[in-house]
Motif scaffolding. Structure first.
Motif, PDB file in Angstrom:
ATOM      1  N   GLY B 136       0.706  -1.364  -0.051  1.00 29.30           N
ATOM      2  CA  GLY B 136       0.257  -0.184  -0.010  1.00 29.30           C
ATOM      3  C   GLY B 136       0.772   1.164   0.027  1.00 29.30           C
ATOM      4  N   PRO B 137       0.024   2.332  -0.086  1.00 31.85           N
ATOM      5  CA  PRO B 137       0.931   3.658   0.093  1.00 31.85           C
ATOM      6  C   PRO B 137       1.416   3.860   1.358  1.00 31.85           C
ATOM      7  N   GLY B 138       2.614   4.295   1.332  1.00 29.32           N
ATOM      8  CA  GLY B 138       3.464   4.646   2.721  1.00 29.32           C
ATOM      9  C   GLY B 138       2.676   5.611   3.540  1.00 29.32           C
ATOM     10  N   LYS B 139       3.050   5.550   4.720  1.00 31.30           N
ATOM     11  CA  LYS B 139       2.497   6.332   5.705  1.00 31.30           C
ATOM     12  C   LYS B 139       3.693   7.362   6.542  1.00 31.30           C
ATOM     13  N   GLU B 140       3.405   8.597   6.433  1.00 35.40           N
ATOM     14  CA  GLU B 140       4.613   9.391   7.036  1.00 35.40           C
ATOM     15  C   GLU B 140       4.691   9.404   8.374  1.00 35.40           C
ATOM     16  N   PHE B 141       5.925   9.233   8.933  1.00 32.04           N
ATOM     17  CA  PHE B 141       6.235   9.233  10.235  1.00 32.04           C
ATOM     18  C   PHE B 141       7.427   9.940  10.556  1.00 32.04           C
ATOM     19  N   LEU B 142       7.687  10.503  11.721  1.00 34.69           N
ATOM     20  CA  LEU B 142       8.982  10.795  12.242  1.00 34.69           C
ATOM     21  C   LEU B 142       9.655  10.030  13.454  1.00 34.69           C
ATOM     22  N   SER B 143      10.678   9.703  13.646  1.00 31.32           N
ATOM     23  CA  SER B 143      11.036   8.891  14.734  1.00 31.32           C
ATOM     24  C   SER B 143      12.317   9.341  15.507  1.00 31.32           C
ATOM     25  N   TRP B 144      12.195   9.140  16.694  1.00 30.13           N
ATOM     26  CA  TRP B 144      13.346   9.649  17.504  1.00 30.13           C
ATOM     27  C   TRP B 144      13.991   8.520  18.197  1.00 30.13           C
ATOM     28  N   SER B 145      15.175   7.954  18.056  1.00 25.39           N
ATOM     29  CA  SER B 145      15.903   6.853  18.744  1.00 25.39           C
ATOM     30  C   SER B 145      16.942   7.092  19.919  1.00 25.39           C
ATOM     31  N   TYR B 146      16.581   6.542  20.822  1.00 21.63           N
ATOM     32  CA  TYR B 146      17.292   6.867  22.209  1.00 21.63           C
ATOM     33  C   TYR B 146      18.046   5.341  22.715  1.00 21.63           C
ATOM     34  N   ALA B 147      18.920   5.792  23.396  1.00 14.95           N
ATOM     35  CA  ALA B 147      19.763   4.518  23.952  1.00 14.95           C
ATOM     36  C   ALA B 147      20.628   4.718  25.265  1.00 14.95           C
ATOM     37  N   ASP B 148      20.571   3.664  26.244  1.00 15.39           N
ATOM     38  CA  ASP B 148      21.275   4.099  27.272  1.00 15.39           C
ATOM     39  C   ASP B 148      22.702   3.998  27.319  1.00 15.39           C
ATOM     40  N   ASP B 149      23.679   4.389  28.431  1.00 13.21           N
ATOM     41  CA  ASP B 149      24.886   4.302  28.084  1.00 13.21           C
ATOM     42  C   ASP B 149      25.423   2.920  27.881  1.00 13.21           C
ATOM     43  N   SER B 150      25.024   2.165  28.139  1.00  9.28           N
ATOM     44  CA  SER B 150      25.373   0.487  27.902  1.00  9.28           C
ATOM     45  C   SER B 150      25.334   0.287  26.445  1.00  9.28           C
ATOM     46  N   GLY B 151      24.192   0.951  25.832  1.00  7.51           N
ATOM     47  CA  GLY B 151      23.786   0.432  24.517  1.00  7.51           C
ATOM     48  C   GLY B 151      22.978  -0.807  24.601  1.00  7.51           C
ATOM     49  N   GLU B 152      22.669  -1.151  25.654  1.00  6.53           N
ATOM     50  CA  GLU B 152      21.770  -2.531  25.679  1.00  6.53           C
ATOM     51  C   GLU B 152      20.273  -2.191  25.892  1.00  6.53           C
ATOM     52  N   LYS B 153      20.077  -0.753  25.925  1.00  3.90           N
ATOM     53  CA  LYS B 153      18.668  -0.676  26.300  1.00  3.90           C
ATOM     54  C   LYS B 153      18.138   0.626  25.235  1.00  3.90           C
ATOM     55  N   TYR B 154      17.083   0.339  24.523  1.00  5.48           N
ATOM     56  CA  TYR B 154      16.854   1.342  23.522  1.00  5.48           C
ATOM     57  C   TYR B 154      15.382   1.771  23.774  1.00  5.48           C
ATOM     58  N   LEU B 155      15.088   3.071  23.444  1.00  4.87           N
ATOM     59  CA  LEU B 155      13.689   3.557  23.696  1.00  4.87           C
ATOM     60  C   LEU B 155      13.420   4.384  22.253  1.00  4.87           C
ATOM     61  N   SER B 156      12.281   4.370  21.797  1.00  2.00           N
ATOM     62  CA  SER B 156      11.854   5.068  20.617  1.00  2.00           C
ATOM     63  C   SER B 156      10.549   5.840  20.768  1.00  2.00           C
ATOM     64  N   ILE B 157      10.442   7.149  20.046  1.00  4.71           N
ATOM     65  CA  ILE B 157       9.133   7.729  19.876  1.00  4.71           C
ATOM     66  C   ILE B 157       9.037   7.988  18.465  1.00  4.71           C
ATOM     67  N   GLU B 158       7.878   7.683  18.126  1.00  3.58           N
ATOM     68  CA  GLU B 158       7.347   7.736  16.662  1.00  3.58           C
ATOM     69  C   GLU B 158       6.085   8.636  16.945  1.00  3.58           C
ATOM     70  N   GLN B 159       6.140   9.566  15.692  1.00  2.00           N
ATOM     71  CA  GLN B 159       4.919  10.485  15.741  1.00  2.00           C
ATOM     72  C   GLN B 159       4.472  10.331  14.198  1.00  2.00           C
ATOM     73  N   TRP B 160       3.035  10.033  14.428  1.00  2.00           N
ATOM     74  CA  TRP B 160       2.013   9.797  13.361  1.00  2.00           C
ATOM     75  C   TRP B 160       1.135  10.940  13.060  1.00  2.00           C
ATOM     76  N   GLY B 161       1.212  11.831  12.299  1.00  2.22           N
ATOM     77  CA  GLY B 161       0.526  12.764  12.112  1.00  2.22           C
ATOM     78  C   GLY B 161       0.863  13.967  13.024  1.00  2.22           C
TER      79      GLY B 161
END
Lengths: 234, 186
Positions: B136-161
């Motif tokens: 289908g047609p792609g849906k636009e989004f924005l994404s912010w990627s985070y990581a902790d100091d060890s690089g073993e834990k990630y957090l992400s935020i996505e914005q849709w609309g």
């Protein structure tokens, strides 16, 4: 042996050769592995189905457990409402009893489904073990076949080389070398003979050239004349 | 048609007729909806496979995996070599009201987010198109990627609309952690 029986024997040999070709062990092993893989694929599809059922049943059991807890919570809420005076106590008790009965029924159902899920999980584990065993066997067969194919190729090449080597007559080769050696020697002799034949002309030319050159070397001639004079030679 | 064809000797095997090779074709990258895979002592069923197009030929894939009581997302980022990660969606509100406020004020989340006692620092911000079920047609989004100091834990935020936000937490994963891939009925 009569002509016809010989023809029959030739035909028989050809038939055996064709059968031998059909019974190529590598091809047969490949086919065997293909068949095993097909069986494995079937077993994996069945296993996927059993696992899907196990997941679904476990989810169903969890939902039923949650529903049972929900009925109990509702029964408590009804009694709390009655206690707070917002609901008639007899009504609350009646409804709470109903809710508890529902809870009991759903909890039993949850237990039954949970046991069912456990059975499916056990079956899935057993099937998984079998699938892993077949996978391991097929993998081993495949590796063995690869090795055998390589060995068969090497053996075939070695056989061909050895056959070729066996066909070469050692004494024949030595005779050939001897023949070649004498031919070379003959050619060399001929070359020397031709060189000798060409030498007289070359010597005359060389003599003429040196005679001509002799007059040009004044120093040498003067010395020669002086020596001749000293010796009294005219 | 010759006698060989009649007997089937001359017939060439069509690769399309064969199913996947159960030993070699069932890979994590090839997971499709309906397939099964074992991870973290649970069997997961692939619910969907989505595609993210980050532009410039940068594509990543995401598989939604569901067990009886859990949902996780398996991501494959094709950088120089495939990088796998696992994430679990969390309610955006769990990040705290200050994150939403910050977003509405700055149009971007803060450089640092503390969640469940872990401090995550921003690693990158990107935008792209999301293709649900790789169609289908792609849906636009924005994404912010985070990581902790060890690089073993990630957090992400996505914005849709304009106002829709999603968050997920997770960490890196290795291909060997996923076993017993089974083909589902596609």
């Amino acid at each position: 042996m009569s002509f016809f029986s010989r023809i029959f024997r030739i035909g028989q040999a050809e038939a055996h050769s064709v059968i031998d070709k059909f019974e190529d062990p590598i091809k047969m092993t490949e086919q065997g592995i293909r068949d095993l893989k097909k069986d494995l694929q079937g077993a994996m599809t069945s296993l996927a189905e059993v696992k899907a059922i196990a997941i679904r049943t476990r989810r169903d059991a969890d939902n039923k457990k949650k529903l049972a807890a929900d009925y109990e919570r509702k029964a408590m809420l009804l009694l709390q409402k009655a206690q707070g005076g917002t609901l008639d106590m007899s009504d609350a008790e009646r409804l709470a009893t109903e809710a508890l009965a529902q809870k009991e029924q759903v909890a039993n159902e949850a237990l039954r489904v949970s046991q069912e899920a456990e059975r499916h999980e056990q079956m899935a584990n057993q099937l998984q073990a079998n699938v892993n065993k077949i996978k391991s066997s097929v993998s081993t067969y495949e590796n063995d076949l690869t090795t055998l194919k390589a060995r068969a190729r090497t053996a075939s090449s070695t056989k061909k080389i050895n056959q070729q080597l066996a066909k070469v007559d050692a004494s024949g080769t030595i005779a050939m070398l001897e023949k070649m050696k004498s031919k070379v020697e003959e050619d060399e002799s001929l070359a020397i003979a031709y060189a000798d034949m060409a030498t007289p002309d070359k010597s005359i030319d060389r003599e003429i050239d040196s005679a001509l050159q002799a007059g040009q070397t004044a120093t040498t001639s003067a010395s020669l004349l002086e020596l001749k004079k000293k010796m009294g030679i005219e | 048609m010759g006698w060989k064809d009649l007997l089937g000797f001359g017939r060439k095997e069509n690769p399309a007729d064969k199913g996947p090779d159960p030993l070699h074709d069932l890979t994590l990258s090839g997971l499709q909806a309906g397939d099964m895979v074992d991870f973290d002592l649970k069997t997961w069923q692939v619910q969907a496979r989505h595609r993210y197009d980050w532009g410039g030929g940068d594509i990543s894939f995401e598989w939604q995996l569901k067990s009886h009581d859990d949902v996780i997302y398996l991501q494959k980022d094709a950088d120089d070599e495939a990088e796998w990660s696992i994430s679990r969606p969390i309610a955006f509100g769990r990040l705290g009201p200050e994150i939403r406020d910050y977003l509405s004020e700055h149009d971007d989340p803060p450089e640092e987010i503390v969640f469940d006692g872990v401090t995550y620092c921003i690693e990158e911000m990107a935008g792209g198109h999301f293709y649900k079920d790789d169609r289908g047609p792609g849906k636009e989004f924005l994404s912010w990627s985070y990581a902790d100091d060890s690089g073993e834990k990630y957090l992400s935020i996505e914005q849709w609309g304009e106002t829709e936000f999603e968050a997920a937490v997770g960490g890196p994963a290795e291909e060997y952690q996923f076993t017993n891939i089974l083909p589902g009925s596609h």
